[in-house]
Design a protein around this motif. Structure first.
Motif, PDB file in Angstrom:
ATOM      1  N   VAL A  99      -2.850  11.770   0.131  1.00  0.00           N
ATOM      2  CA  VAL A  99      -3.118  10.715   1.307  1.00  0.00           C
ATOM      3  C   VAL A  99      -3.499  11.398   2.517  1.00  0.00           C
ATOM      4  CG1 VAL A  99      -2.260   8.859   2.628  1.00  0.00           C
ATOM      5  CG2 VAL A  99      -1.554   9.108   0.092  1.00  0.00           C
ATOM      6  N   ALA A 100      -4.576  11.219   2.802  1.00  0.00           N
ATOM      7  CA  ALA A 100      -5.294  11.755   4.179  1.00  0.00           C
ATOM      8  C   ALA A 100      -5.101  10.731   5.053  1.00  0.00           C
ATOM      9  CB  ALA A 100      -6.765  11.976   3.988  1.00  0.00           C
ATOM     10  N   PRO A 101      -5.020  11.270   6.580  1.00  0.00           N
ATOM     11  CA  PRO A 101      -4.905  10.238   7.551  1.00  0.00           C
ATOM     12  C   PRO A 101      -5.927   9.173   7.488  1.00  0.00           C
ATOM     13  CG  PRO A 101      -4.621  12.348   8.333  1.00  0.00           C
ATOM     14  CD  PRO A 101      -5.176  12.507   7.108  1.00  0.00           C
ATOM     15  N   PRO A 102      -5.803   8.186   8.307  1.00  0.00           N
ATOM     16  CA  PRO A 102      -6.680   7.024   8.124  1.00  0.00           C
ATOM     17  C   PRO A 102      -7.796   7.104   8.932  1.00  0.00           C
ATOM     18  CG  PRO A 102      -4.989   6.372   9.599  1.00  0.00           C
ATOM     19  CD  PRO A 102      -4.305   7.450   8.906  1.00  0.00           C
ATOM     20  N   ARG A 103      -8.864   6.347   8.797  1.00  0.00           N
ATOM     21  CA  ARG A 103     -10.170   6.592   9.384  1.00  0.00           C
ATOM     22  C   ARG A 103     -10.240   6.256  10.768  1.00  0.00           C
ATOM     23  NH1 ARG A 103     -15.100   9.309   9.114  1.00  0.00           N
ATOM     24  NH2 ARG A 103     -17.032   7.704   9.183  1.00  0.00           N
ATOM     25  N   MET A 104      -9.382   5.217  11.262  1.00  0.00           N
ATOM     26  CA  MET A 104      -9.313   4.941  12.588  1.00  0.00           C
ATOM     27  C   MET A 104      -8.056   5.217  12.921  1.00  0.00           C
ATOM     28  SD  MET A 104     -12.501   3.560  13.202  1.00  0.00           S
ATOM     29  CE  MET A 104     -13.630   2.953  12.094  1.00  0.00           C
TER      30      MET A 104
ATOM     31  N   ALA B  79      -0.241  -0.915   2.855  1.00  0.00           N
ATOM     32  CA  ALA B  79       0.199   0.316   2.375  1.00  0.00           C
ATOM     33  C   ALA B  79       0.502   0.208   0.843  1.00  0.00           C
ATOM     34  CB  ALA B  79       1.402   0.637   2.906  1.00  0.00           C
ATOM     35  N   ALA B  80       0.899  -0.984   0.472  1.00  0.00           N
ATOM     36  CA  ALA B  80       1.214  -1.272  -1.053  1.00  0.00           C
ATOM     37  C   ALA B  80      -0.239  -0.919  -2.045  1.00  0.00           C
ATOM     38  CB  ALA B  80       1.720  -2.425  -1.246  1.00  0.00           C
ATOM     39  N   ALA B  81      -1.315  -1.503  -1.299  1.00  0.00           N
ATOM     40  CA  ALA B  81      -2.842  -1.385  -2.116  1.00  0.00           C
ATOM     41  C   ALA B  81      -3.083   0.368  -2.061  1.00  0.00           C
ATOM     42  CB  ALA B  81      -3.790  -2.275  -1.333  1.00  0.00           C
ATOM     43  N   LEU B  82      -2.857   0.807  -1.002  1.00  0.00           N
ATOM     44  CA  LEU B  82      -2.964   2.422  -1.104  1.00  0.00           C
ATOM     45  C   LEU B  82      -2.015   3.093  -1.956  1.00  0.00           C
ATOM     46  CD1 LEU B  82      -4.475   4.838   0.113  1.00  0.00           C
ATOM     47  CD2 LEU B  82      -2.636   4.812   1.730  1.00  0.00           C
ATOM     48  N   ASP B  83      -0.766   2.592  -2.413  1.00  0.00           N
ATOM     49  CA  ASP B  83       0.126   2.982  -3.222  1.00  0.00           C
ATOM     50  C   ASP B  83      -0.606   2.922  -4.653  1.00  0.00           C
ATOM     51  OD1 ASP B  83       1.625   4.135  -1.299  1.00  0.00           O
ATOM     52  OD2 ASP B  83       2.960   2.395  -1.233  1.00  0.00           O
ATOM     53  N   LEU B  84      -0.929   1.771  -4.840  1.00  0.00           N
ATOM     54  CA  LEU B  84      -1.587   1.642  -6.244  1.00  0.00           C
ATOM     55  C   LEU B  84      -2.849   2.455  -6.445  1.00  0.00           C
ATOM     56  CD1 LEU B  84      -1.709  -2.428  -6.240  1.00  0.00           C
ATOM     57  CD2 LEU B  84       0.088  -0.943  -7.530  1.00  0.00           C
ATOM     58  N   GLU B  85      -3.660   2.849  -5.543  1.00  0.00           N
ATOM     59  CA  GLU B  85      -4.826   3.374  -5.587  1.00  0.00           C
ATOM     60  C   GLU B  85      -4.503   4.912  -5.861  1.00  0.00           C
ATOM     61  OE1 GLU B  85      -8.953   3.959  -3.508  1.00  0.00           O
ATOM     62  OE2 GLU B  85      -7.359   3.900  -2.082  1.00  0.00           O
ATOM     63  N   VAL B  86      -3.234   5.456  -5.116  1.00  0.00           N
ATOM     64  CA  VAL B  86      -3.265   6.998  -4.906  1.00  0.00           C
ATOM     65  C   VAL B  86      -2.261   7.303  -6.471  1.00  0.00           C
ATOM     66  CG1 VAL B  86      -1.563   8.564  -4.154  1.00  0.00           C
ATOM     67  CG2 VAL B  86      -3.154   7.166  -2.552  1.00  0.00           C
TER      68      VAL B  86
ATOM     69  N   SER C 204     -10.209  -1.375   1.401  1.00  0.00           N
ATOM     70  CA  SER C 204     -11.011  -0.720   2.419  1.00  0.00           C
ATOM     71  C   SER C 204     -10.240  -0.782   3.949  1.00  0.00           C
ATOM     72  CB  SER C 204     -12.292  -1.617   2.577  1.00  0.00           C
ATOM     73  OG  SER C 204     -12.144  -3.033   2.912  1.00  0.00           O
ATOM     74  N   ASP C 205      -9.585  -1.913   3.997  1.00  0.00           N
ATOM     75  CA  ASP C 205      -8.716  -1.929   5.218  1.00  0.00           C
ATOM     76  C   ASP C 205      -7.569  -0.980   5.313  1.00  0.00           C
ATOM     77  OD1 ASP C 205     -10.400  -4.022   6.075  1.00  0.00           O
ATOM     78  OD2 ASP C 205      -8.943  -5.659   5.319  1.00  0.00           O
ATOM     79  N   ALA C 206      -6.965  -0.626   4.185  1.00  0.00           N
ATOM     80  CA  ALA C 206      -6.119   0.379   4.008  1.00  0.00           C
ATOM     81  C   ALA C 206      -6.541   1.827   4.349  1.00  0.00           C
ATOM     82  CB  ALA C 206      -5.506   0.397   2.756  1.00  0.00           C
ATOM     83  N   HIS C 207      -7.770   2.025   3.985  1.00  0.00           N
ATOM     84  CA  HIS C 207      -8.517   3.316   4.310  1.00  0.00           C
ATOM     85  C   HIS C 207      -8.678   3.373   5.794  1.00  0.00           C
ATOM     86  CE1 HIS C 207     -10.182   3.123   0.122  1.00  0.00           C
ATOM     87  NE2 HIS C 207      -9.125   3.397   0.075  1.00  0.00           N
ATOM     88  N   LEU C 208      -8.893   2.315   6.304  1.00  0.00           N
ATOM     89  CA  LEU C 208      -9.241   2.261   7.961  1.00  0.00           C
ATOM     90  C   LEU C 208      -7.855   2.556   8.797  1.00  0.00           C
ATOM     91  CD1 LEU C 208     -12.048  -0.465   8.056  1.00  0.00           C
ATOM     92  CD2 LEU C 208     -12.154   1.937   8.197  1.00  0.00           C
ATOM     93  N   LEU C 209      -6.763   1.822   8.287  1.00  0.00           N
ATOM     94  CA  LEU C 209      -5.718   1.679   9.229  1.00  0.00           C
ATOM     95  C   LEU C 209      -4.330   2.293   8.746  1.00  0.00           C
ATOM     96  CD1 LEU C 209      -6.101  -1.721  10.267  1.00  0.00           C
ATOM     97  CD2 LEU C 209      -6.659  -0.104  11.539  1.00  0.00           C
ATOM     98  N   VAL C 210      -4.382   2.697   7.274  1.00  0.00           N
ATOM     99  CA  VAL C 210      -3.245   3.410   6.835  1.00  0.00           C
ATOM    100  C   VAL C 210      -3.319   4.675   6.318  1.00  0.00           C
ATOM    101  CG1 VAL C 210      -1.267   3.038   4.979  1.00  0.00           C
ATOM    102  CG2 VAL C 210      -2.498   1.004   6.050  1.00  0.00           C
TER     103      VAL C 210
END
Length: 549
Positions: free
Chosen positions: A155-160, A76-83, A140-146
């Motif tokens: 932020v869109a829903p995760p891939r999985m 989640a922290a990685a996704l926050d850095l990206e967004v 990439s894991d954050a995109h799948l699960l967060v």
């Protein structure tokens, strides 16, 4: 301040972020996090000093809960850095954050020209002093699960989504979740959410259920080993059905020789693989002469000397002193073993090799009990016999036989088909025999496939058959209905009361201890594809074809 006052203060501390929320400054949030880390570290030091096994076990569970939560927070922290575009922060801001005196009261200053870091992955790798590829994997894991960043910066829903819910709940091993999500992502079309195109998951199981949903169900309901096998089987079957690549050529391929050890590579069909699986499984058994023989460093009897090499004349006197001597010093050659090591146990890979070589070196019809006789047992439903063009079989070692190959091997006299029909259990020898052997054992194994204790991986050839309804010593009978396949450890566990075996709908089920299964739900192992309640296929319409003659 007494203990209760400390406890009240901690409760207040834990509730502070939820109660105050946006009122807390960024510096206050970081300070609270640092205090929690310090408290957690101090608690661990006290636990380690206590050396109480009960406290250690409970603390291990608590640490695992922390670790799973921390793992998701890393993503989640990685996704926050990206967004948030953290890689564009100015150099003075980055320096102040590292020093710990950053001013969070103002809007973050960003670089106007070339940023210090090209991407969030570069920033995270440099900031945490980790490998770039490890940092990229978090995103990439954050995109799948967060969640996933959209072109609008939202932020869109995760891939999985189903796996993401398991990750959020923290009830599943995060490494197994990540591994499954990555494998599923390779089967799906490229994710184009950042380009503004939403592409739904497409990979489906045979029954139309999304593979992602099926994998999430397995992870949530099965043990780690059973779930791993079921997921691997489902993914492998999907790949074999949808891959555009040609299968690799079958055959025996000669490899290099390394330090006197020859290497071979073997590729087989499913039926041929079952023959090898049968030999390997029997080689692992220490209860049979062939299994014990495969477990020694000198497997099998020495080959007999041909008659034409046996001399009729007596040995010359000059040769007698050298007849029993070996001029080579002991240990001069790696293959030379001391005599007292002939019965030494060898590691599992060598046991398997010994069994295969003993089989290859045996003479047909010799009746040598030290050699293993492979068996190919195929399980199928009664309806499958009428529709061989679209059905598959499962062998006793859980090898899946595709339809085309199944039709071919059923014509072989060396194949034993076990047809599964209704609920009748016709095999019964009463009290004439104590042990479940022969056809009775075969029928029980067709039902249970292996040990019925959930998540047990003991090979089917090594399980025992237990009189689970009524012990033999108390008047129990020997029949399919009275027996349950169970490993030696599980057998002992039942007799000492650690687990229970109960009959549910004609199938033996296991009730695990309350500390493992608080709900006390009767369960059956799925690792070896053992039959479950409701497994019989419900085929619509009448059967029009006749079974093959």
């Amino acid at each position: 301040m007494n203990y209760q006052a400390y406890l009240n203060a901690l409760h207040l501390l834990c509730a502070t972020p939820l109660q105050l929320g946006a009122q807390l400054s960024c510096a206050a949030l970081l300070r609270l996090g640092e205090m929690c880390l310090s408290l957690f570290t101090a608690i661990g030091d006290v636990v380690h000093d206590r050396q109480d096994p009960r406290l250690s076990l409970a603390y291990a569970q608590l640490v695992e809960i922390f670790a799973r939560r921390v793992h998701r927070e890393q993503l989640a922290a990685a996704l926050d850095l990206e967004v948030s575009g953290a890689n564009a922060l100015s150099l003075p801001v980055l320096d102040s954050i590292r020093r710990g005196d950053a001013d969070f009261s103002e809007e973050p200053e960003r670089t106007q020209g070339k940023p210090c870091y090209r991407s969030a992955e570069d920033l995270l790798a440099a900031w945490l002093h980790i490998n770039y590829f490890a940092a990229a994997a978090r995103f990439s894991d954050a995109h799948l699960l967060v969640g996933r960043r959209t072109v609008q910066g939202t932020v869109a829903p995760p891939r999985m989504p189903n796996l993401a819910r398991l990750c959020e709940a923290g009830a599943t091993d995060p490494q197994q979740l990540i591994s499954t999500a990555r494998k599923l992502a390779k089967l799906e079309p490229k994710d184009l959410i950042f380009e503004g195109t939403q592409i739904d998951l497409q990979a489906e199981d045979e029954d139309g259920v999304l593979l992602e949903e099926r994998c999430a169900q397995n992870l949530a309901s099965l043990g780690p080993r059973s779930a791993r096998k079921q997921i691997s089987t489902a993914l492998s079957h999907y790949i074999s059905q949808h891959s555009e690549e040609l299968p690799p050529p079958r055959g025996l391929f000669i490899g290099p020789v390394k330090l006197g050890v020859h290497e071979f590579k073997l590729r087989t069909t499913a039926a041929q693989a079952q023959v090898l699986h049968s030999i390997i499984a029997q080689a692992s058994s220490r209860r049979t002469e062939s299994g014990r023989n495969a477990g020694t460093s000198q497997p099998g009897p020495e080959p007999s000397v041909p008659e034409w090499l046996i001399a009729d004349a007596p040995m010359p006197e000059w040769a007698a002193p050298y007849a029993s001597e070996d001029p080579r010093p002991a240990g001069a050659y790696p293959e030379q073993q001391p005599a007292n090591d002939a019965e030494a146990e060898v590691d599992p890979p060598l046991r398997k090799l010994n069994a295969v070589m003993a089989k290859l070196g045996s003479r047909p019809g010799a009746g040598d009990s030290t050699c293993i006789t492979p068996r190919v047992v195929v399980y199928m439903w009664l309806h499958d016999l009428y529709h061989l063009a679209r059905t598959h079989g499962i062998t006793s070692n859980s090898v899946r036989i595709p339809p085309g190959e199944l039709r071919r091997i059923l014509a072989s006299a060396n194949i034993i088909p076990i047809v599964l029909g209704g609920n009748s259990q016709p095999l019964d020898v009463g009290r004439a025999k104590r042990f479940h052997v022969g056809a009775i054992r075969t029928a029980i194994m067709a039902r249970d496939r292996g040990c019925i204790v959930p998540d047990c991986t003991t090979a089917p050839d090594q399980v025992e058959i237990d009189h689970y309804k009524r012990p033999w010593a108390e008047g129990g009978t020997t029949s399919v209905d009275s027996g349950a396949a169970i490993c030696t450890d599980g057998h002992h566990s039942r007799h000492v009361g650690q687990i229970k075996i109960v009959d549910v709908g004609g199938l033996p089920h296991v009730i695990l201890p309350k500390h493992i299964d608080p709900e006390q739900i009767p369960r059956r192992n799925t690792y070896w594809d053992g039959l479950q309640l409701g497994d019989a296929p419900d085929y619509p319409g009448p059967i029009e074809d006749e079974p093959p003659g």
